[in-house]
Design an enzyme around this catalytic site. Sequence first.
Site, PDB file in Angstrom:
ATOM      1  N   HIS A  67       0.737  -1.175  -0.055  1.00  6.20           N
ATOM      2  CA  HIS A  67       0.111   0.075   0.176  1.00  6.20           C
ATOM      3  C   HIS A  67       0.918   1.213  -0.109  1.00  6.20           C
ATOM      4  O   HIS A  67       0.635   2.154  -0.490  1.00  6.20           O
ATOM      5  CB  HIS A  67      -1.178  -0.110   1.435  1.00  6.20           C
ATOM      6  CG  HIS A  67      -1.886  -0.986   1.353  1.00  6.20           C
ATOM      7  ND1 HIS A  67      -3.142  -1.219   0.976  1.00  6.20           N
ATOM      8  CD2 HIS A  67      -1.712  -2.457   1.305  1.00  6.20           C
ATOM      9  CE1 HIS A  67      -3.929  -2.184   1.092  1.00  6.20           C
ATOM     10  NE2 HIS A  67      -2.927  -2.931   1.348  1.00  6.20           N
ATOM     11  N   ASP A 127      -7.141   5.041   1.790  1.00  9.96           N
ATOM     12  CA  ASP A 127      -7.003   3.738   1.077  1.00  9.96           C
ATOM     13  C   ASP A 127      -8.411   3.105   1.326  1.00  9.96           C
ATOM     14  O   ASP A 127      -9.286   3.387   2.326  1.00  9.96           O
ATOM     15  CB  ASP A 127      -5.953   2.749   2.306  1.00  9.96           C
ATOM     16  CG  ASP A 127      -5.467   1.528   1.679  1.00  9.96           C
ATOM     17  OD1 ASP A 127      -6.358   0.568   1.019  1.00  9.96           O
ATOM     18  OD2 ASP A 127      -4.542   1.467   1.493  1.00  9.96           O
ATOM     19  N   ALA A 148      14.713  -7.533  -1.536  1.00  5.64           N
ATOM     20  CA  ALA A 148      15.596  -7.152  -2.907  1.00  5.64           C
ATOM     21  C   ALA A 148      14.854  -5.914  -3.440  1.00  5.64           C
ATOM     22  O   ALA A 148      13.788  -5.355  -3.284  1.00  5.64           O
ATOM     23  CB  ALA A 148      15.291  -8.355  -3.851  1.00  5.64           C
ATOM     24  N   GLN A 152      13.189  -4.802  -5.853  1.00  7.39           N
ATOM     25  CA  GLN A 152      12.322  -5.808  -6.921  1.00  7.39           C
ATOM     26  C   GLN A 152      12.142  -5.321  -8.302  1.00  7.39           C
ATOM     27  O   GLN A 152      12.193  -6.086  -9.132  1.00  7.39           O
ATOM     28  CB  GLN A 152      11.072  -6.045  -6.249  1.00  7.39           C
ATOM     29  CG  GLN A 152      10.170  -7.045  -7.113  1.00  7.39           C
ATOM     30  CD  GLN A 152       9.174  -7.808  -6.238  1.00  7.39           C
ATOM     31  OE1 GLN A 152       9.327  -8.427  -5.324  1.00  7.39           O
ATOM     32  NE2 GLN A 152       7.664  -7.582  -6.516  1.00  7.39           N
ATOM     33  N   TRP A 199      -0.810  -7.545  -5.600  1.00 10.91           N
ATOM     34  CA  TRP A 199      -1.381  -6.939  -6.991  1.00 10.91           C
ATOM     35  C   TRP A 199       0.085  -6.104  -7.359  1.00 10.91           C
ATOM     36  O   TRP A 199       0.273  -5.945  -8.420  1.00 10.91           O
ATOM     37  CB  TRP A 199      -2.499  -5.940  -6.719  1.00 10.91           C
ATOM     38  CG  TRP A 199      -2.856  -5.111  -8.205  1.00 10.91           C
ATOM     39  CD1 TRP A 199      -2.970  -3.830  -8.259  1.00 10.91           C
ATOM     40  CD2 TRP A 199      -3.196  -5.990  -9.344  1.00 10.91           C
ATOM     41  NE1 TRP A 199      -3.306  -3.926  -9.504  1.00 10.91           N
ATOM     42  CE2 TRP A 199      -3.479  -4.797 -10.048  1.00 10.91           C
ATOM     43  CE3 TRP A 199      -3.367  -7.030  -9.558  1.00 10.91           C
ATOM     44  CZ2 TRP A 199      -3.920  -4.842 -11.458  1.00 10.91           C
ATOM     45  CZ3 TRP A 199      -3.889  -7.363 -10.853  1.00 10.91           C
ATOM     46  CH2 TRP A 199      -3.992  -6.307 -11.622  1.00 10.91           C
ATOM     47  N   SER A 206       3.167  -6.786  -7.024  1.00 17.12           N
ATOM     48  CA  SER A 206       4.166  -7.575  -7.439  1.00 17.12           C
ATOM     49  C   SER A 206       3.541  -8.168  -8.922  1.00 17.12           C
ATOM     50  O   SER A 206       4.281  -8.270 -10.097  1.00 17.12           O
ATOM     51  CB  SER A 206       4.472  -8.726  -6.710  1.00 17.12           C
ATOM     52  OG  SER A 206       5.107  -8.449  -5.587  1.00 17.12           O
ATOM     53  N   GLU A 221       4.040  -5.209 -11.399  1.00 16.95           N
ATOM     54  CA  GLU A 221       5.468  -4.982 -11.528  1.00 16.95           C
ATOM     55  C   GLU A 221       5.984  -6.025 -12.595  1.00 16.95           C
ATOM     56  O   GLU A 221       6.815  -5.631 -13.574  1.00 16.95           O
ATOM     57  CB  GLU A 221       6.349  -5.204 -10.335  1.00 16.95           C
ATOM     58  CG  GLU A 221       5.937  -3.766  -9.419  1.00 16.95           C
ATOM     59  CD  GLU A 221       6.533  -3.811  -7.990  1.00 16.95           C
ATOM     60  OE1 GLU A 221       5.970  -3.186  -7.358  1.00 16.95           O
ATOM     61  OE2 GLU A 221       7.180  -5.008  -7.615  1.00 16.95           O
ATOM     62  N   GLN A 237      -5.121 -12.277  -3.795  1.00 18.20           N
ATOM     63  CA  GLN A 237      -4.071 -13.143  -4.511  1.00 18.20           C
ATOM     64  C   GLN A 237      -4.583 -14.319  -5.212  1.00 18.20           C
ATOM     65  O   GLN A 237      -4.201 -14.572  -6.571  1.00 18.20           O
ATOM     66  CB  GLN A 237      -2.760 -13.496  -3.546  1.00 18.20           C
ATOM     67  CG  GLN A 237      -2.224 -12.385  -3.077  1.00 18.20           C
ATOM     68  CD  GLN A 237      -1.396 -12.609  -1.871  1.00 18.20           C
ATOM     69  OE1 GLN A 237      -1.115 -13.896  -1.550  1.00 18.20           O
ATOM     70  NE2 GLN A 237      -1.239 -11.707  -1.049  1.00 18.20           N
TER      71      GLN A 237
END
Length: 474
Positions: free
Chosen positions: A21, A127, A356, A358, A376, A378, A381, A398
């Site tokens: 978020h 949010d 990492a 990412q 979402w 990831s 991306e 997910q």
Amino acid sequence: MAEAAADMAHVLVFPVPAQGHLNSFLHFSTGLLRAGLHVTFLHTDHNLRRLGAAAREAAAASPRLRFLSVPDGLPDDDPRALDGIPRLMETLSTTGGAAYRDLLASLRRRDGRADDGFPPVTCVVADGVMPFAWEIAEELGVPAIAYRTVSACSVLAYMSVPRLIELGELPFPEGGGDLDEPVRGVPGMESFLRRRDLPIECRSLTETHQDPLLKAVVAATARSRKARALMLNTTASLERSSLTHLAQEMRDVFAVGLLHAMFPAPAAATSLWRHDDGCTAWLDGHAERSVVYISLGSLTVISHEQFTEFLRGLVAAGYPFLWVLRPDMLGASQDDALLEAVAAVGEDRALVVPWAPQRDVLRHRAVGCFLTHAGWNSTVEGVAEGVPLVCWPFFVDQQINSRFVGAVWRNGLDMKDVCERDVVERTVREAMESDEIRRSARALAEQVERDIADGGSSAMEFERLVGFIKELSR
Ligand code: UDP
């Protein structure tokens, strides 16, 4: 005239205090700053302390951005881990809500904290799972927009839960029934949605019991109908059908993604963990599309058995891998033996890091596929970089995101509900080797590039959103 309106428009953004978020809201804020607006980014005290210098540097670099905070209502030593989320959301809305009300009341006044050069707050973007934040804003006379940082398809699924109950599709039969049974009650998804693709919390729903997270998200989704608009980090071409259905329920819907690609912000400004920068050097030493990147996000916890099955499957697949294992990810089952098992694979074939960078990793030429929990951020991306995905979803949105990856966008495979070593091996091999999946992933990335380019649907939606905020700010 437009300039004057931009000068006056000051948006207070208020994300859920969790990594995905925070990242998403930071990219959004970067877009607002570029459009000339002022932004107050509201953290929790706990997170703002944890971010420390990184947040101060980000604010110093941008005179129209500031970070403020409110308490989240939990003691300092609370781990704020996955199983504590419903409690965190509760205390954030009560203790945090009271502090937020006082703060916003002072920031909206023209004589408010004008000493730092910020005009009064004219609009709130909160949010979408924190209805208290936009309801308090409206009570104080500040117009508010709800921003759901997840996929449109998952918002539509949550919105459809009452209808699924009415239709008798929920609760599932005792014992769960056949999880491959189709679900008909989520509009536009009749041809591919199965019970196992609904949020996993639906599986424990009974006449008398509702998972607290499911209950909270379904209620927040229903309450978001009252917000001035719903904003989503997605694109019209990715989720046209879900967006059309949501538009019938909401006062307005803005599909302004993919924000991380449109308005990239320095990850350190909101990263709750320190990035291990050594992994890009490790990737440099590997051939093009030869490495499997594994990350299950910021909240998931896996068991000793799941770790072992994954590791064996990955080793058997035969590709080098880069694995993000947060220190808290194995819970009580973390022990040196597990890390030694990875070390035994050999340094050139396996690298484990606690966190990492990412987006840099996904962009690296050596990465051939991304084994993800299908959170979402990831997911998008990976989509933006055209990297084939292997999805192993855990909770909330997910399950449905991974169904879209496997059955709708076809840019990867959905390994839902199974974690046996031979399945891991087979699925990873297929994602690494399938020309068809790679082509779909590439095509999807190009499609999204068109959405976000000048004149594309998302670029125009963002402009429309900025105009909408300026109108609300008058
Ligand atoms: N992330 C990162 N480094 C890591 C793992 C994740 O920077 O090693 C970032 C990732 O890029 C994404 C966010 O953390 O922006 C995770 O959000 P997501 O919605 O994918 O999952 P969540 O953490 O909410 O389950």
